[in-house]
Enzyme design. Structure first.
Site, mmCIF file in Angstrom:
data_model
loop_
_atom_site.group_PDB
_atom_site.id
_atom_site.type_symbol
_atom_site.label_atom_id
_atom_site.label_comp_id
_atom_site.label_asym_id
_atom_site.label_seq_id
_atom_site.Cartn_x
_atom_site.Cartn_y
_atom_site.Cartn_z
ATOM 1 N N GLU A 112 57.471 46.476 48.429
ATOM 2 C CA GLU A 112 57.309 46.690 49.783
ATOM 3 C C GLU A 112 56.368 46.428 50.151
ATOM 4 O O GLU A 112 56.635 45.583 51.766
ATOM 5 C CB GLU A 112 56.718 48.552 49.742
ATOM 6 N N GLU A 114 59.182 53.330 41.286
ATOM 7 C CA GLU A 114 59.205 54.920 41.449
ATOM 8 C C GLU A 114 59.951 55.982 40.980
ATOM 9 O O GLU A 114 59.511 57.512 39.971
ATOM 10 C CB GLU A 114 59.231 54.773 43.143
ATOM 11 N N ALA A 125 51.380 51.044 44.225
ATOM 12 C CA ALA A 125 50.210 51.658 44.533
ATOM 13 C C ALA A 125 49.479 53.145 43.273
ATOM 14 O O ALA A 125 50.506 52.523 42.357
ATOM 15 C CB ALA A 125 50.587 52.747 45.613
ATOM 16 N N GLY A 132 54.916 49.625 45.735
ATOM 17 C CA GLY A 132 54.297 49.406 46.928
ATOM 18 C C GLY A 132 53.811 48.199 46.932
ATOM 19 O O GLY A 132 53.524 47.628 47.858
HETATM 20 C C1 HXC Z 1 47.162 52.229 38.539
HETATM 21 C C2 HXC Z 1 47.766 50.775 36.774
HETATM 22 C C3 HXC Z 1 48.838 50.747 37.864
HETATM 23 C C4 HXC Z 1 49.447 51.156 38.793
HETATM 24 C C5 HXC Z 1 48.888 49.631 36.225
HETATM 25 N N1 HXC Z 1 47.899 50.034 36.550
HETATM 26 N N2 HXC Z 1 49.609 49.604 37.021
HETATM 27 N N3 HXC Z 1 46.300 51.227 37.682
HETATM 28 N N4 HXC Z 1 48.962 52.320 39.427
HETATM 29 N N5 HXC Z 1 50.621 51.809 39.997
HETATM 30 C C6 HXC Z 1 46.711 50.183 35.006
HETATM 31 C C7 HXC Z 1 46.707 50.553 33.890
HETATM 32 O O1 HXC Z 1 46.489 51.807 34.254
HETATM 33 C C8 HXC Z 1 46.109 49.721 33.621
HETATM 34 O O2 HXC Z 1 44.485 50.292 33.552
HETATM 35 C C9 HXC Z 1 46.080 48.809 34.060
HETATM 36 O O3 HXC Z 1 46.583 48.855 35.026
HETATM 37 C C10 HXC Z 1 47.324 47.449 32.723
HETATM 38 O O4 HXC Z 1 47.889 47.935 33.066
HETATM 39 P P1 HXC Z 1 49.170 47.900 31.625
HETATM 40 O O5 HXC Z 1 49.601 49.530 31.704
HETATM 41 O O6 HXC Z 1 48.271 48.325 30.494
HETATM 42 O O7 HXC Z 1 49.465 46.668 31.479
HETATM 43 P P2 HXC Z 1 51.090 46.482 31.276
HETATM 44 O O8 HXC Z 1 51.434 47.177 28.644
HETATM 45 O O9 HXC Z 1 50.755 44.993 30.811
HETATM 46 O O10 HXC Z 1 52.309 47.338 31.714
HETATM 47 C C11 HXC Z 1 51.903 46.467 33.167
HETATM 48 C C12 HXC Z 1 53.251 47.299 33.512
HETATM 49 C C13 HXC Z 1 52.382 48.705 33.995
HETATM 50 C C14 HXC Z 1 54.582 47.594 33.588
HETATM 51 C C15 HXC Z 1 53.044 46.961 35.036
HETATM 52 O O11 HXC Z 1 51.134 49.020 34.319
HETATM 53 C C16 HXC Z 1 53.210 49.668 35.364
HETATM 54 O O12 HXC Z 1 54.284 50.246 34.244
HETATM 55 N N6 HXC Z 1 52.242 50.235 35.754
HETATM 56 C C17 HXC Z 1 53.002 50.971 36.792
HETATM 57 C C18 HXC Z 1 54.614 50.070 38.005
HETATM 58 C C19 HXC Z 1 54.439 51.134 38.518
HETATM 59 O O13 HXC Z 1 55.324 52.765 38.278
HETATM 60 N N7 HXC Z 1 54.670 51.211 40.029
HETATM 61 C C20 HXC Z 1 54.790 52.119 40.843
HETATM 62 C C21 HXC Z 1 53.397 53.231 42.145
HETATM 63 S S1 HXC Z 1 53.963 54.197 42.895
HETATM 64 P P3 HXC Z 1 43.846 50.870 32.165
HETATM 65 O O14 HXC Z 1 42.876 50.990 32.801
HETATM 66 O O15 HXC Z 1 44.180 51.249 31.208
HETATM 67 O O16 HXC Z 1 43.781 49.429 31.657
HETATM 68 C C22 HXC Z 1 54.294 52.880 44.272
HETATM 69 C C23 HXC Z 1 54.743 53.649 45.313
HETATM 70 C C24 HXC Z 1 54.051 53.185 47.244
HETATM 71 O O17 HXC Z 1 54.122 51.819 44.538
HETATM 72 C C25 HXC Z 1 54.277 54.367 47.756
HETATM 73 C C26 HXC Z 1 53.861 53.605 48.892
HETATM 74 C C27 HXC Z 1 52.132 54.472 48.722
#
Ligand code: HXC
Length: 254
Positions: free
Chosen positions: A107, A127, A61, A104
């Protein structure tokens, strides 16, 4: 940016396209997915649905949209109603995953009936590192699919699984070469689409209804309450802002 659906015979292919954010799912995309589901529901010729994200399935998400939510805001943002509609589609659904399927995103794949991924795919629930837990069926559907211990390991450590490990524990049905995911999903979908929709519908309904007898719906509602409540914590704000500011979180355990 967008989620759209196209049709190949009796197969609906839903594509997630937000490459600049690794297909992170924001409110707009989830609303578009909801609209795609409505359209598919109205097309009685559809016998199988593929959900696909090219390069990445979905990195979760959208953290920027959630970071400052209070519990009520998190409840309004939550994806469970749309994911539940995905589960309830009357015909089989296949998640075709390349790259990241996280939070998400994973999920959403769990809301599909079958899962295929590329050999470099990474699947996980990060998360916990944001000071929250999965909130769109993850804590409910993952243990039912892979068992409590494996689900707990994924959710407590936040570590991603490789495609090979995901296949070994039954999280995905099949691993194929990177780039072949959509083709493999289409092959499986075509096989399914040759069958009777009436039989597919009853088979899917029977499997889902059987699983509901352990009340997944009530469990997901319970999860949603717990999940949105976490947006009242310091650690949720710290975890999400640390991600957005590209620094390590400093949790206070409250
Ligand atoms: C917002 C995101 C994102 C996310 C990536 N991006 N994941 N933006 N929400 N979940 C964006 C980054 O900010 C970045 O934007 C661009 O995508 C590229 O990501 P990088 O981090 O630069 O890439 P990389 O170094 O290759 O790392 C990839 C990654 C990392 C390991 C997947 O992006 C990451 O850890 N993302 C978050 C994953 C996460 O925590 N997901 C769970 C979210 S909570 P910019 O603008 O800087 O280029 C969830 C709860 C759901 O899902 C519940 C239901 C609603």
């Amino acid at each position: 940016m967008g989620i759209s659906v196209r049709y190949e015979g009796a197969v609906a292919v839903v594509s997630i396209h937000r490459p600049e954010a690794l297909n992170a799912l924001n409110r707009e995309l989830i609303d578009q997915l909801d609209a795609c589901i409505s359209e598919i529901e109205s097309r009685k010729e559809v016998k199988c649905v593929i959900l696909h994200g090219s390069k990445n399935f979905a990195a979760g998400a959208d953290i920027a949209q959630m970071a400052d939510c209070d519990p009520e805001g998190a409840k309004a943002f939550a994806f469970s109603p749309v994911y539940n509609r995905m589960v309830q589609l009357p015909v089989p659904t296949i998640a075709a995953m390349e790259g990241y399927a996280l939070g998400g995103g994973l999920e959403l794949a769990l809301a599909c009936d079958l899962r295929i991924c590329g050999e470099s795919a990474k699947l996980g629930f990060p998360e916990i590192g944001l000071g929250i837990m999965p909130g769109a069926g993850g804590t409910i559907r993952a243990p039912r699919l892979i068992g409590g211990a494996k689900a707990m390991e994924m959710i407590f450590t936040g570590s991603s699984l490789s495609a090979a490990d995901a296949e070994r524990i039954g999280l995905v049905n099949r691993v194929v070469s990177d780039g072949d995911v959509l083709t493999a999903a289409m092959e499986m979908a075509m096989k399914i689409a040759k069958k009777s929709r009436a039989a597919l519908e009853v088979a899917k309904h029977s499997i889902l209804a059987g699983m509901e007898m352990t009340s997944v719906t009530e469990a997901v509602a319970m999860e949603a309450e717990n999940w949105s409540g976490m947006f009242a914590t310091y650690d949720q704000k710290e975890g999400m802002h640390a991600f957005l500011e590209k620094r390590k979180p400093s949790f206070a355990d409250r």
